[in-house]
Design an enzyme around this catalytic site. Structure first.
Site, short mmCIF file in Angstrom:
data_model
loop_
_atom_site.label_atom_id
_atom_site.label_comp_id
_atom_site.label_asym_id
_atom_site.label_seq_id
_atom_site.Cartn_x
_atom_site.Cartn_y
_atom_site.Cartn_z
N ASP A 139 40.96 42.73 48.92
CA ASP A 139 41.32 44.04 48.38
C ASP A 139 40.54 44.35 47.10
O ASP A 139 40.00 43.46 46.45
CB ASP A 139 42.82 44.08 48.04
CG ASP A 139 43.69 44.22 49.27
OD1 ASP A 139 43.20 44.00 50.39
OD2 ASP A 139 44.89 44.53 49.10
N HIS A 291 41.80 38.94 47.00
CA HIS A 291 41.12 40.02 46.30
C HIS A 291 39.71 39.62 45.87
O HIS A 291 39.45 38.44 45.60
CB HIS A 291 41.89 40.42 45.03
CG HIS A 291 43.28 40.93 45.29
ND1 HIS A 291 44.34 40.10 45.61
CD2 HIS A 291 43.78 42.20 45.26
CE1 HIS A 291 45.44 40.83 45.77
NE2 HIS A 291 45.13 42.10 45.56
#
Length: 341
Positions: A139, A291
């Site tokens: 992400d 992430h």
């Protein structure tokens, strides 16, 4: 679904080419300061007035917002589920009253609901098959310091699903182009990365529409998948995303890697180890939240990927090839899917 309508709008553009520096040249930079030095990307500058302000909550109020986009929202608006916004864009639910037992809106943040209550909405994608598979997702990109990490992923032939923030794509267009060039799957992660259920209908539409548009303009792909920041979605937000041709993807395991600066890397390493130890015992694979938000999260991913690849013999993979999110393909053919698919 209005994907045919969207094809008539700005989403039909091809990716932007830079007459000077390109993504290959940008990818050669390894010094973090140099990587994160803003550069002029002239083709995007020609479009910047047609986007909302970067990092602000998107809406349709700017002088450059075109009438056809406003008309599309006006077409959708009467049918948007009548679910009121709740809380704040920073996730403050003070004073919010919600019936968790009935969970009428399938509000993930409060109940973890991934099977919509609203008829006609597909269930969220949360897991992978076969067993011993790891749905590899990253992400908050594109991150300007990701060159060495992307080099590493390329060196071990590892592909991921990249959930790109629209404002980051506008800030770092060459980095965004590299994601596709390296063979990763690209999905949307909203324009400004705020809690979506706090937004008005117009804001939620704009957050999703303009992220999809920026990715199309810069990278050249029409994304068919999105992930809500913090997982915060309900049937109103899912419905808007569905009308824009994007399937909702959540996760089944969370590394909590973004929080390493607060809890220390040892805590996040323990999270990775727990997922690696427990997920193989399940009858299905997992989609794991991680992430590329900063060097620390990328270093943690690099630390554990060799063990992940060795353990998850069913495959360490993107959530799906983007084409599989099309409505013409049965979800039973997907490697990653919803539990009931």
């Amino acid at each position: 679904m209005l994907s045919a309508t969207l094809g008539l709008l700005a989403l039909a553009s091809t990716s932007l080419a830079h007459p000077g520096r390109d993504w290959q040249e940008q990818a050669k930079i390894k010094d973090a300061t140099a990587e994160c030095t803003y550069y002029d990307f002239e083709p995007l500058q020609q479009l910047i007035g047609s986007y909302p302000s970067i990092w602000d909550v998107a809406d349709l109020q700017g002088s450059g917002i075109t009438e056809d986009v406003k008309a599309l929202f006006a077409q959708l608006q009467p049918n948007i589920p009548k679910i009121a916004p709740r809380g704040t864009i920073n996730g403050d639910w003070t004073g919010v009253s919600y019936d968790n037992g009935a969970d009428p809106d399938c509000w993930w943040t409060n109940t973890g609901c991934t099977t919509p209550k609203l008829e006609g909405l597909p269930v969220d994608i949360t897991e992978c098959n076969p067993a011993l598979s790891w749905g590899f997702t990253l992400d908050d990109g594109p991150n300007c310091t990701h060159n060495e990490y992307y080099d590493y992923l390329e060196s071990i032939n590892q592909k991921a699903t990249l959930f790109y923030i629209g404002s980051n794509v506008v800030d770092w267009p060459l980095e965004a182009q590299r994601g596709l060039a390296d063979g990763h799957e690209i999905c949307a992660h909203t324009w400004s990365h705020n809690y979506m259920t706090a937004l008005t209908d117009e804001q939620a539409f704009a957050e999703l529409y303009y992220t999809k548009k920026a990715i199309k303009d810069v990278v050249g792909v029409t994304v068919q998948c999105w992930r809500p920041p913090f997982g915060d979605t309900d049937d109103r937000i899912r419905w808007i995303a569905e009308q824009l041709g994007m399937r909702t993807v959540i996760w089944s395991d969370d590394t909590d890697d973004w929080n390493w600066v607060n809890v220390g890397k040892a805590t996040i390493e323990a999270n990775y180890k727990d997922i690696i130890a427990t997920a193989p015992k399940r009858p299905q694979g997992t989609i794991v939240l991680s992430h590329e938000i900063n060097a620390g999260t990328m270093e943690l991913s690099e630390e554990f990927l060799p063990q992940i690849q060795k353990t998850f013999t069913g495959g360490v993979m993107p959530v799906s090839r983007l084409a599989h999110f099309g409505r013409s393909v049965s979800l039973t053919s997907l490697a990653c899917r919803s539990p009931s698919a």
